[in-house]
Write a protein that holds these residues in place. Structure first.
Motif: not given
Length: 927
Positions: A149-164
């Motif tokens: 779940a952690v990986k899934e959230v990180f990847v999705r947020l990164y792809d949406e430019k909400l993690i940088y």
């Protein structure tokens, strides 16, 4: 039932039975009710805050389970990245092993071994507290499912430019070599200094004086700031000063951040080493000069002579050189707040470094909206404003940590430092079209523990898979938590829940205060005022308590101080109170304030409450065992006392439900205590005796009273059960077969699976309540006379009555003569005419009914007069002493206001007592 209540044996037996039988698992129900346990650190042990919070949650869970909800209390633990890594590192260091000697993979394996062997102590301790968590579903934030779940959230947020990833200022622990969250930083006032330094103005013989608490950071200064409206420095804005001990020139800038009243009104700006300066630096596009290494040692950005010096050694060198260069104005003592790492005690260094961040501002928009729309309710409501204030000013969230234990960031780098984010290296190559032979290196950082905790409400239920549990229990019903993690955890769960489930994670947030000691002090090891809840349950003698509290303290002075504190406050150790008394205490003190005081006197009182309930059950058992209760309603008739207790019990149940709905556990426990102790035990059990023991009483009435005794008790046990589960289960198993003959103790039935008693309008009888209030007032009136006149409670007395017609008390007393005579210990009751002569008597007035106890023949006149004169002599002395103190102007001025107020209160009480004694003496002398 045993004559004496022994909680420890009862508690262990019943918890094992409940857990083994699977009673804590969700049962069938049309409506789901779910609470997520705030996951405690896997390294932790149960402390008072945990025990308090767990009691509240368990009470809610048991209550809703009994209401028929499909109930889940989801438990588990947090991997506690920094804390757990430190524990294992210390163990390795004790063996002469450094983690770098064995490498990352081997170290992680050691952590898992420690977790399997020594972790989860706190969960085992929760068993002792009676926590009805569904342990079959226990989760751990490093479980495979939660890690996915952690990986899934990180990847999705990164792809949406909400993690940088970016370079920002963070809290840096120089000992751990990692960024830490604000929650892991403890700021405390410490004695320090304020150094005043001269900054020469370019092309001038003038200088600015800048005050600082950290002179070593001047090596990273990039400006001096003044307030734009400060007239003293208007002409200097835009000019430059020479940075002391360097060859750099830095500008004088204007910024409203500067407080003209602090120091000289001139502030050095060091953006790479101060959070406020960082914001000023961004506003003015100033350079960011980092002068420290990760060890807080001066780096190569500083002049060569300061390089490689630890920060505080550099401070001494810099101050010395400033004095030599005539750039030192003065130094003065200054108390300041010093930020220290909660884990290591090291002074935190604001440090400019590359980290991963979440765009919290974007995620906060919907998180604010759902609260404003009422989709999430804060209890107490005043926390809503605090939530808004923080969320509307939220900063981006630093989620990376430079340690090994935790969820490793799913990002890979090539030789050119290009970053690729995906769930695995294989997915990276596929996602970005990278060749199989291109060397990639995974990011060494792990995620902040709060990142995985933010997913807790849905990751524990199986997300990212659409599981039946997720469908049933998300969103959850209520979150129970302290206000100290409102932002670090609560707000982030709301943001993540909305982002990935499109729904709020919980409908209510019940925010409770934090436990303090009886004097309002925070519980801490250094103060020696910590109490282990398990010690309160089991008891511990003084020597063991001292040894436990001082164990592992390296400083002899601290150990001695804590030993002295312990011996002072616990001269006989801590007696065993049992779990139920502790749980009831927690509920009783669960007020709506920010801080909650825990007093051992309260738990002592609630241990007595358990005894009271136990003894009441024994009385009922003795009076019902082997006797007829009547198989059908037609077989019973009810006395006024029976009707009264049934009626007020209905109102009590109604009040209890309201308090549960309002999360007012303090009022809930107070209501339960009042009914159990005063109404049922003190009044009703006594009121039942005439019906059960007097000859000639109709058998139907006796059946009705027996039935009422046991039926009310059985409902009462079910009502108290969510707060005191063990004693209620034990008594219920002994009592239920009287009402339900098919029930056999330990047959598999449990009180926790029985329906929760609710209001029954058919049993409300207002006229019975009014009548009983009159009888109770008469009984209390006679008892007060006995107390005042020092007449034995067992002595049979004559009772003369006059009046009572207007209020109906005469009819009530006449209709219930047996009850009045029995409980008043009255041998005969006579009614006087309105103008009849009354012999010398002690009197009491109940509404319009006068009560008279003739004193002749019942009092030793000389002995009682002697006693009263002696008491009055004591009171005269006490009154004189207090009056002298209060007439002393110096005493009244210097003594604390509350002390003076108490003295005045004592004077009033003493004067009223004296007046009463004088009145009683006059009556005796008239005999």
């Amino acid at each position: 039932m045993d004559k004496t209540y022994h909680p420890l044996e009862i508690e262990k037996r019943w918890y094992h039975h409940w857990n083994q039988t699977g009673y804590f698992k969700p049962s069938e129900g049309t409506q789901a009710y779910c609470i997520m346990l705030p996951p405690p650190n896997v390294t932790g042990t149960l402390h008072m805050g945990h025990a308090f919070q767990d009691t509240i949650m368990d009470a809610l869970i048991r209550y809703h389970r009994m209401l028929g909800y499909k109930t889940l209390w989801q438990g588990g633990t947090d991997h506690a990245g920094i804390a757990t890594q430190m524990v294992v590192e210390r163990q390795l260091n004790a063996q002469g092993i450094n983690k770098h000697d064995i490498g990352r993979e081997a170290f992680i394996q050691k952590v898992w071994e420690w977790k399997d062997h020594s972790g989860n102590t706190i969960c085992k301790q929760m068993h002792r507290l009676g926590a009805s968590v569904d342990w079959s579903r226990e989760r751990f934030t490093m479980d495979q499912g939660l890690s996915d779940a952690v990986k899934e959230v990180f990847v999705r947020l990164y792809d949406e430019k909400l993690i940088y990833r970016g370079q920002r200022l963070v809290n840096w622990d120089p000992k751990l070599h990692t960024a830490v969250s604000d929650l892991e930083v403890i700021s405390q006032e410490e004695a320090g200094n304020l150094w005043h330094i001269r900054y020469p103005i370019e092309n001038s013989n003038q200088h600015l004086i800048v005050a600082t608490t950290r002179p070593e950071t001047l090596l990273g200064d990039v400006a001096v700031a003044v307030h734009p409206d400060d007239e003293r420095y208007q002409s200097l804005i835009g000019k430059k000063v020479k940075l002391p001990l360097t060859d750099r020139l830095i500008p004088i800038i204007a910024d409203s951040f500067v407080d003209p009243e602090f120091g000289t009104g001139c502030v050095k700006i060091t953006p790479a080493h101060d959070f406020n300066d960082y914001e000023v630096g961004k506003r003015h596009q100033l350079p960011m000069i980092n002068i420290f290494t990760e060890d807080a040692i001066i780096n190569t950005n500083a002049p060569e002579r300061f390089q490689n010096l630890p920060r505080f050694t550099a401070r001494e060198r810099i101050v010395a050189e400033l004095e030599q260069a005539n750039l030192f104005e003065k130094v003065e003592p200054h108390t300041l707040k010093v930020p220290r790492s909660e884990r290591t005690g090291e002074i935190i260094e604001p440090y400019l470094t590359d980290q991963w961040f979440v765009d919290a501002k974007t995620l906060a928009v919907d998180a604010i909206k759902v609260v404003k729309e009422g989709k999430i309710e804060f209890v107490p409501e005043n926390w809503t404003k605090t939530y808004y204030e923080w969320m509307e000013n939220i900063q981006d969230w630093c989620i990376s940590r430079q340690i090994w234990w935790g969820h490793r960031i799913p990002a890979w780098y090539d030789a050119n430092n290009n970053v690729y984010v995906a769930r695995s290296e294989a997915e990276v190559r596929q996602k970005y079209g990278l060749s199989a032979d291109l060397p990639l290196m995974q990011d060494n950082d792990v995620l902040d523990t709060w990142f995985s905790s933010a997913l807790w409400p849905f990751s524990t239920l199986g997300w990212p898979h659409e599981t039946p549990e997720l469908k049933s229990f998300y969103p959850t019903s209520v979150l129970v938590t302290g206000f100290d993690i409102l932002f670090f955890w609560v707000a982030r769960m709301i943001m993540m829940g909305l982002k990935f489930r499109k729904e709020v994670p919980f409908k209510k947030v019940f925010i409770h205060g934090l436990i303090q000691d009886s004097e309002g002090q925070k519980m801490s090891k250094s103060k020696g005022n910590i109490i282990d809840p398990i010690d309160l349950i089991d008891g511990i003698d003084l020597e063991k308590l001292v040894a436990k509290r001082t164990y592992g303290l390296m400083q002899p002075g601290m150990a001695k101080k804590i030993e002295q504190t312990t011996r002072k406050h616990f001269p006989e150790g801590i007696p065993s109170y049992g779990t139920d008394a502790l749980r009831f205490t927690f509920c009783a003190i669960a007020t709506t304030g920010r801080h909650i005081r825990f007093d051992l006197g309260r738990i002592e009182g609630y241990r007595n409450f358990c005894n009271k309930l136990w003894n009441a059950a024994r009385y009922v058992q003795m009076n019902v065992e082997g006797k007829e209760l009547g198989k059908h309603a037609i077989d019973r008739e009810f006395t006024l006392c029976d009707q009264w207790i049934w009626s007020i019990w209905q109102q009590t149940k109604q009040t209890i439900k309201q308090h549960f709905d309002d999360y007012r556990f303090d009022l809930l426990s107070q209501t339960l205590y009042e009914f159990t102790w005063n109404q049922y035990c003190d009044w009703y059990l006594e009121l039942s005796k005439p019906t059960l023991t007097k000859e000639g009483v109709d058998e139907k009435l006796q059946r009705g009273t027996r039935y009422t005794l046991v039926a009310i008790l059985e409902e009462l046990l079910r009502t108290i059960h969510p707060i005191m589960p063990f004693i209620t289960e034990e008594i219920w198993q002994k009592m239920n077969h009287f009402i339900n003959p098919s029930h056999q103790a330990d047959s598999g039935q449990s009180i926790m699976l029985q329906p929760y008693p609710l209001f029954d309008a058919s049993k409300v009888n207002h006229s019975a309540e009014v009548a009983m209030q009159g009888i109770q007032a008469m009984i209390l009136g006679v008892r007060n006379i006995r107390g005042e006149m020092n007449i034995s409670p067992a002595k049979q007395l004559p009772l003369l009555c006059r009046g009572g017609d207007a209020s109906g008390l005469r009819k009530i007393a006449t209709d219930n003569l047996t009850t009045v005579q029995s409980l008043c210990k009255v041998e005969n009751l006579s009614w006087l005419e309105a103008n009849a002569t009354v012999p010398s008597s002690a009197t009491a007035l109940v509404n319009d009914l006068e009560l008279f106890i003739p004193l002749a023949g019942f009092i030793d006149k000389e002995a009682e007069a002697k006693r009263l004169n002696k008491e009055m002599e004591k009171l005269h002395k006490e009154i004189t002493d207090i009056q002298k103190r209060l007439q002393n102007e110096n005493y009244v001025k210097k003594a604390p206001a509350d002390v003076v107020a108490k003295e005045r209160e004592k004077l009033q009480v003493a004067e009223k007592s004296l007046e009463k004694f004088q009145d009683n003496l006059a009556k005796i002398q008239a005999l």
